[in-house]
Structures are given as structure tokens and as C-alpha cells.
Design an enzyme around this catalytic site. Structure first.
Site, PDB file in Angstrom:
ATOM      1  N   LYS A 112       0.830  -1.215   0.000  1.00 61.83           N
ATOM      2  CA  LYS A 112       0.000   0.000   0.000  1.00 61.83           C
ATOM      3  C   LYS A 112       0.857   1.255   0.000  1.00 61.83           C
ATOM      4  O   LYS A 112       0.522   2.230  -0.671  1.00 61.83           O
ATOM      5  CB  LYS A 112      -0.937   0.014   1.218  1.00 61.83           C
ATOM      6  CG  LYS A 112      -2.128  -0.919   1.065  1.00 61.83           C
ATOM      7  CD  LYS A 112      -3.222  -0.579   2.078  1.00 61.83           C
ATOM      8  CE  LYS A 112      -4.421  -1.490   1.910  1.00 61.83           C
ATOM      9  NZ  LYS A 112      -5.422  -1.301   2.964  1.00 61.83           N
ATOM     10  N   LYS A 195      -6.898  -9.532  -5.659  1.00 63.04           N
ATOM     11  CA  LYS A 195      -8.168  -9.772  -4.973  1.00 63.04           C
ATOM     12  C   LYS A 195      -9.204  -8.740  -5.423  1.00 63.04           C
ATOM     13  O   LYS A 195      -8.857  -7.580  -5.673  1.00 63.04           O
ATOM     14  CB  LYS A 195      -7.922  -9.616  -3.466  1.00 63.04           C
ATOM     15  CG  LYS A 195      -9.076 -10.026  -2.589  1.00 63.04           C
ATOM     16  CD  LYS A 195      -8.680  -9.942  -1.118  1.00 63.04           C
ATOM     17  CE  LYS A 195      -9.507  -8.876  -0.421  1.00 63.04           C
ATOM     18  NZ  LYS A 195      -9.530  -8.981   1.040  1.00 63.04           N
ATOM     19  N   LYS A 198     -13.129  -3.332  -3.141  1.00 62.57           N
ATOM     20  CA  LYS A 198     -14.046  -2.210  -3.319  1.00 62.57           C
ATOM     21  C   LYS A 198     -13.313  -0.900  -3.518  1.00 62.57           C
ATOM     22  O   LYS A 198     -13.895   0.091  -3.919  1.00 62.57           O
ATOM     23  CB  LYS A 198     -15.031  -2.111  -2.149  1.00 62.57           C
ATOM     24  CG  LYS A 198     -14.409  -2.015  -0.760  1.00 62.57           C
ATOM     25  CD  LYS A 198     -15.505  -2.111   0.291  1.00 62.57           C
ATOM     26  CE  LYS A 198     -15.047  -2.305   1.725  1.00 62.57           C
ATOM     27  NZ  LYS A 198     -13.962  -3.212   2.019  1.00 62.57           N
TER      28      LYS A 198
END
Ligand code: TRP
Length: 331
Positions: A112, A195, A198
């Protein structure tokens, strides 16, 4: 006594088909067998930029989606993380049983933070796994259903708990991961090596639980596959494999049965059939969601999360007190 299960999802958007098939559907299936606590991880969600108004709405929407998917608020403790201030407080304490070196090895942080500008990576993003440890240890959770991407965080939770216990006495239960048989890891429709998320920047990569039927079908039609044009369950065809997984999850058919069903059919037919099956399943959730999402139901919702937080505090408050005492604070 029933074992305690605890898990949470961040309110960083509308939940996806991945959240449903990988988590929520299984949570519903086990709600009679365990003492389950499910929360909305709002404290975690601000480790990346959130628009306050959107976040506010997303928190409420996540509560409604939990219920719409079939979680029963009488059987489960459903609450909002920030309503139980003990999470943040225990997180602080646990920061002092955690070492920089082990946190620097967290792959999710590395991934991230690599995507952000170096001087705008937040300390909260780095510290995220410690707050997650607090979430889990506060309730003496036996089992934590988490996906592959959270395994390392669960492992560090166990390390932190053991270290705290060895310094201060036997305070925390050491949690285990919970892998459900039916659980599936649903991947992005645009990049089957990632993956389904959202927070993906490409909306075609995920199916939102609230997508309309035509949108769902369109997204499946655009799903990335390969040039084989054979519906085969093989790691060499990750896009097709992901679609088979989705279809299997929804219909209960095995991969072999799905291969048979689409023998000789092209990807076009296959994708539309999967899309329709998904749309039919989500239609039921959407109907329930619409019912909850009305002004008359606002008080009911508030009542759900207020009661949930109250129930959560019954465990969290004495646990934190025990921790404060063990550390030497005056309580
Ligand atoms: N980190 C989890 C995720 O993004 C969410 C989460 C926060 C969580 N605290 C937790 C999951 C505690 C399980 C237990 O998916």
C-alpha cells in the site's frame, strides 16, 4: 460455551461480491454455532484518504449491508469500531509490545505504501496491524475468519499477544485463523491475480452488492479471460478459474460440473450465465437493503449498532481495565 468469532470489514465503499462470497455469506452460515462479533472498521478506514461525508454514509451503508446479507442482530454482536473507544486505547498499549522491525515486514503495508507518495504515507497505515490486534485481543476471540491477505496480520496479533502475556501475565487469549469450507477467494474481474477490492480504481474490476442487473452483466461480459475459449478449471486460465469459482459458490456446483455445463459453449454464453446467476442472488440482498434504507428504518438501524456497541463494551471495558492494571496504571 460457544467459541468467539470476530471479524471486521472496512467501510471504504459499497461491499463487493468478494466480501459477500468470501466473508459475509459464511458469517451468516455460522451465526448459530458461534458467539460472533462483527464490526465496521471505521478507525482502520482513515489510514487512507476518505471524504468525511462519503465515509459517514458508507459506515451506515455497511451496517445495512451486513443486515441485508442475512446477519441477524439478535444472534450477532454488530457494532461500529469507533463506538467502542477501548479499541484505540488498547491499540496504544499494544504499540509498546510491538517492534518496528516486525511491522516493517508487513507485506500489506509495503504494497500500500509503495502506491503512495513517500512523504504522504500515514503513520496510521504503518500501525494498522496493531489496531487490528487490539480489535481481536479485546474480546478474547478464539477464531478470526480472515482472507489470505490478512494472515500476516493475524500472525503478528499472536506474536503481540504472546509477548504481552510473557511480560505482564496471562491476559490475552491467542487467536487462531478460521478457514471456512465454503469460503472462496474472489479475484478482480480485470486482473485475476489481484483480490476483488471495493477500493479498486476501475469499477469494472468488482461487482458491488448494489449494482443493477444490467451493470452486473456488462461487467461480467468485460471480465478478462484468455484466448483459449474453453471453460476449464486451470491455474493457467486464472480469469476463467475465477468465474468458475464465482459460479460454483453461487450454484453449489463443483468445478467439474461447471466445466461440463459449458462444454462447447464459448466464453460469451458462460459469462452471461455467471452474470445472471450473480444478479439473481444479489437481487434478494438488494431488496432487503432497499427496505432497510428508508427513513422509517433509521431508528431501527441506530438501535442495532447502539445495542451492538453496548454488548461489545461489556467485554471490552473489563478487558482494558485488566490490561491497565497489569501494566501498572492506576485504575
Ligand atoms: N484489516 C481487515 C481488512 O481490511 C479489517 C479488520 C480490521 C479486521 N480489524 C480486524 C478483520 C480484526 C478481522 C479482525 O480486511
Amino acid at each position: 460455551m460457544k467459541q468467539t468469532i470476530l471479524s471486521g470489514i472496512q467501510p471504504s465503499g459499497i461491499l463487493t461480491l468478494g466480501n459477500y462470497l468470501g466473508a459475509l455469506r459464511n458469517w451468516v452460515a455460522i451465526q448459530n454455532d458461534y458467539d460472533c462479533k462483527y464490526f465496521i472498521a471505521d478507525l482502520h478506514s482513515i489510514t487512507v484518504t476518505q471524504d468525511p461525508k462519503t465515509l459517514h454514509e458508507n459506515i451506515k451503508k455497511t451496517v445495512m449491508q451486513y443486515l441485508a446479507c442475512g446477519l441477524d442482530p439478535d444472534k450477532n454482536t454488530i457494532f461500529i469500531q469507533s463506538h467502542v473507544h477501548e479499541h484505540a486505547e488498547l491499540g496504544w498499549i499494544l504499540n509498546n509490545s510491538t517492534y518496528m522491525g516486525e511491522m516493517e515486514r508487513m507485506t500489506q503495508f509495503k504494497d500500500k505504501s509503495a502506491k503512495q507518495k513517500k512523504d504522504s504515507v500515514r503513520v496510521g497505515l504503518f500501525d494498522y496491524p496493531v489496531l487490528m490486534a487490539a480489535d481481536i485481543l479485546l474480546y478474547d476471540a478464539d477464531l478470526v475468519p480472515v482472507g489470505e491477505d490478512q494472515r500476516q496480520h493475524l500472525e503478528i496479533t499472536r506474536t503481540i499477544a504472546r509477548r504481552f502475556n510473557s511480560q505482564y501475565g496471562d491476559i490475552f487469549k491467542i487467536p487462531e485463523g478460521y478457514i471456512s469450507e465454503a469460503g472462496a477467494r474472489i479475484m478482480s474481474l480485470q486482473d485475476p491475480s489481484k483480490k476483488m477490492s471495493k477500493s479498486d480504481s476501475n469499477p469494472n474490476a468488482y461487482i458491488s452488492l448494489l449494482d443493477a442487473k444490467d451493470v452486473i452483466i456488462k461487467k461480467f461480459k468485460k471480465a478478462v479471460t484468455d484466448s483459449e475459449n474453453v471453460v476449464r478449471y486451470s491455474s493457467e486460465q486464472p480469469g476463467v478459474q475465477n468465474l468458475i469459482n464465482i459460479y460454483s459458490c453461487i450454484t453449489g456446483k463443483t468445478a467439474t460440473e461447471v466445466e461440463k455445463e459449458f462444454e462447447g459453449a464459448g466464453y460469451g454464453t458462460f459469462k452471461v450465465t455467471v452474470g445472471e446467476a450473480v444478479a439473481d442472488t444479489l437481487a434478494m440482498i438488494q431488496a432487503k437493503y432497499e427496505e432497510l434504507n428508508s427513513p422509517e428504518n433509521e431508528d431501527f438501524l441506530k438501535d442495532v449498532y447502539a445495542k451492538g456497541a453496548e454488548r461489545a463494551r461489556l467485554l471490552a471495558t473489563p478487558k482494558l481495565r485488566q490490561v491497565y492494571e497489569a501494566v501498572g496504571f492506576i485504575v
